[in-house]
Design an enzyme around this catalytic site. Sequence first.
Site, PDB file in Angstrom:
ATOM      1  N   CYS A  41       0.639  -1.193   0.051  1.00  0.00           N
ATOM      2  CA  CYS A  41      -0.168   0.120  -0.065  1.00  0.00           C
ATOM      3  C   CYS A  41       0.768   1.024  -0.250  1.00  0.00           C
ATOM      4  CB  CYS A  41      -0.660  -0.141   1.495  1.00  0.00           C
ATOM      5  SG  CYS A  41      -2.130  -0.999   1.112  1.00  0.00           S
TER       6      CYS A  41
HETATM    7  C1  UGA Z   1      -1.503   0.799   5.458  1.00  0.00           C
HETATM    8  C2  UGA Z   1      -2.235   1.548   6.541  1.00  0.00           C
HETATM    9  O1  UGA Z   1      -1.959   1.913   7.686  1.00  0.00           O
HETATM   10  C3  UGA Z   1      -3.661   1.223   6.935  1.00  0.00           C
HETATM   11  O2  UGA Z   1      -4.566   2.199   7.138  1.00  0.00           O
HETATM   12  C4  UGA Z   1      -4.218   0.997   5.496  1.00  0.00           C
HETATM   13  O3  UGA Z   1      -5.885   0.554   4.916  1.00  0.00           O
HETATM   14  C5  UGA Z   1      -3.524  -0.011   4.017  1.00  0.00           C
HETATM   15  O4  UGA Z   1      -2.041   0.787   4.139  1.00  0.00           O
HETATM   16  C6  UGA Z   1      -3.472   0.369   2.360  1.00  0.00           C
HETATM   17  O5  UGA Z   1      -3.787   1.133   1.962  1.00  0.00           O
HETATM   18  O6  UGA Z   1      -4.412  -0.470   2.690  1.00  0.00           O
HETATM   19  P1  UGA Z   1       0.077  -1.818   5.997  1.00  0.00           P
HETATM   20  O7  UGA Z   1       0.350  -1.624   4.790  1.00  0.00           O
HETATM   21  O8  UGA Z   1      -1.155  -3.036   6.305  1.00  0.00           O
HETATM   22  O9  UGA Z   1      -1.331  -0.715   5.979  1.00  0.00           O
HETATM   23  O10 UGA Z   1       0.875  -1.563   7.171  1.00  0.00           O
HETATM   24  P2  UGA Z   1       1.571  -0.294   8.138  1.00  0.00           P
HETATM   25  O11 UGA Z   1       0.870  -1.466   9.847  1.00  0.00           O
HETATM   26  O12 UGA Z   1       0.653   0.789   7.975  1.00  0.00           O
HETATM   27  O13 UGA Z   1       2.748  -1.073   8.341  1.00  0.00           O
HETATM   28  C7  UGA Z   1       3.418   0.397   6.338  1.00  0.00           C
HETATM   29  C8  UGA Z   1       5.140  -0.119   6.466  1.00  0.00           C
HETATM   30  O14 UGA Z   1       5.231   0.754   7.047  1.00  0.00           O
HETATM   31  C9  UGA Z   1       5.918  -1.535   7.062  1.00  0.00           C
HETATM   32  O15 UGA Z   1       6.775  -1.874   6.154  1.00  0.00           O
HETATM   33  C10 UGA Z   1       6.422  -0.623   8.709  1.00  0.00           C
HETATM   34  O16 UGA Z   1       7.336  -1.762   8.750  1.00  0.00           O
HETATM   35  C11 UGA Z   1       6.690   0.242   7.771  1.00  0.00           C
HETATM   36  N1  UGA Z   1       6.674   1.408   9.870  1.00  0.00           N
HETATM   37  C12 UGA Z   1       5.905   1.151  10.665  1.00  0.00           C
HETATM   38  C13 UGA Z   1       8.224   1.658   9.716  1.00  0.00           C
HETATM   39  O17 UGA Z   1       8.709   1.461   9.079  1.00  0.00           O
HETATM   40  N2  UGA Z   1       7.799   2.565  10.441  1.00  0.00           N
HETATM   41  C14 UGA Z   1       7.073   2.735  11.704  1.00  0.00           C
HETATM   42  O18 UGA Z   1       7.401   3.814  12.462  1.00  0.00           O
HETATM   43  C15 UGA Z   1       5.825   2.631  11.144  1.00  0.00           C
END
Ligand code: UGA
Length: 445
Positions: free
Chosen positions: A279
């Site tokens: 995403c």
């Molecule tokens: C994300 C959004 O959080 C959802 O709200 C949204 O619905 C979804 O995309 C979508 O568009 O379908 P997701 O991709 O499942 O969800 O993952 P997240 O848990 O948000 O993490 C995304 C990435 O950010 C991961 O690689 C995580 O490791 C990274 N991240 C997260 C960081 O690098 N640093 C942080 O502080 C937090």
Amino acid sequence: MKVSVIGTGYVGLVSGVCLAEKGHQIVCVDIDRDKIEKINHGIPVIYEEGLEKLLKRNLNGNFIASTDLRQAVLESDLTLIAVGTPFDGQEIDLSFIREAARQLGEILRDKPGYHAVVVKSTVVPGTTDEVVGRALEEASGKKAGEEFGLGMSPEFLREGMAIQDFMLPDRIVMGGIDDQTLEMQDELYSVFPQADKVRTSNKTAEMIKYTANALLATMISFSNEIGNLCAALGGIDVVEVMQGVHLDKRLSPILPSGDRIRPLFTTYLEAGCGFGGSCFPKDVKALIAHGRKIGRPMTLLDSVIHINEQQPRQVLNLLQKHFPSLKEVPVAILGLAFKPGTDDMRESPAIPIIQGLLAQKSQIRAYDPVARREAQKLFKGAAIDYCDSLEETLDGARAVVLLTRWEEFGRLPEMLTGRAEAPLFIDGRRMLDKRSIARYEGIGM
Ligand code: UGA
């Protein structure tokens, strides 16, 4: 309510099964016969905690999967479009959604009475009205907003938490070009009485989805940029800096009792090796491309992507600080998935890092509790030793690199103490306490 859902991918299947659990009658449609067969046998085709149980409970009740779009549409009141919208490197690829709308339109031509079509796929602003609406009108010979309804209702699921996020939504966004489409969505979502609901235009609904993801991605790249500066300045650790920043009462409000609320939002204000998944990278790039197309370059979001693409390099730089040549150095890679709780490796920072190590001919040992098979597909034939346990991966490693926040990696300090020769440890997620490991290096310090 009788609902047909086009697409049995992440959003389609989770939405379908959860809406069935909430009492609606759902038919999920896909062209892939094999997939439909599996789903109807209770095999959910994607891994998501709790999904199999919910699917099995609703099969032969409120839920069925089918390849027959015509029957599904003729027998339902509303259709959700949940097909993929990949980014093709230049712009968002709308071919699946266009095709779905065309087929749907042909069926609507023969359907007497009103039917609502609601887009759930993530699409750039204007797509529902201009692309989907037009395709439906052309194929059906009917007028959108009058003879059939047209709406847009984005999904905010997180991978690994999809069922929980769907069943306990923080918000429901409903776009629509006519009152009836909005009223039908009111009925569809009446099973979530607690959720805040936003009623708006289709274009605004589309923009809300992109803005939400772009904001979170920006927070991550912001934290990484600060982290990289901390590392360059020396003597400053980004973890301490961010702890100080998170204490701002606007980020973590103080209750009258004196306790603090620690919003999940602050977990996106942490430095690390970068964001991945299906995403954030795709959506931010699609929005940038769309802005460029209409003559509005987005320089901030350009930087968000640029910083994120450079971030895995920080891990390789830390390794090279200690091993100017990484040739034949045994390196343990811990974590392959883009985040914990999933086997998804799409755009995972582990990919460029492993590619960098392969190019330098390091001896790579890799471990991930669930993503091993994905990695084997992705790095077919590459010289990587996949291990079955954390213990086995650490064996003989001169450098240990943590790339995903899997809970079991919390055991590492204990496992690494007392070793005759302490390996270099690189924390790509700033997950562990730096004082708990002998030769600790981390992003942003
Ligand atoms: C994300 C959004 O959080 C959802 O709200 C949204 O619905 C979804 O995309 C979508 O568009 O379908 P997701 O991709 O499942 O969800 O993952 P997240 O848990 O948000 O993490 C995304 C990435 O950010 C991961 O690689 C995580 O490791 C990274 N991240 C997260 C960081 O690098 N640093 C942080 O502080 C937090």
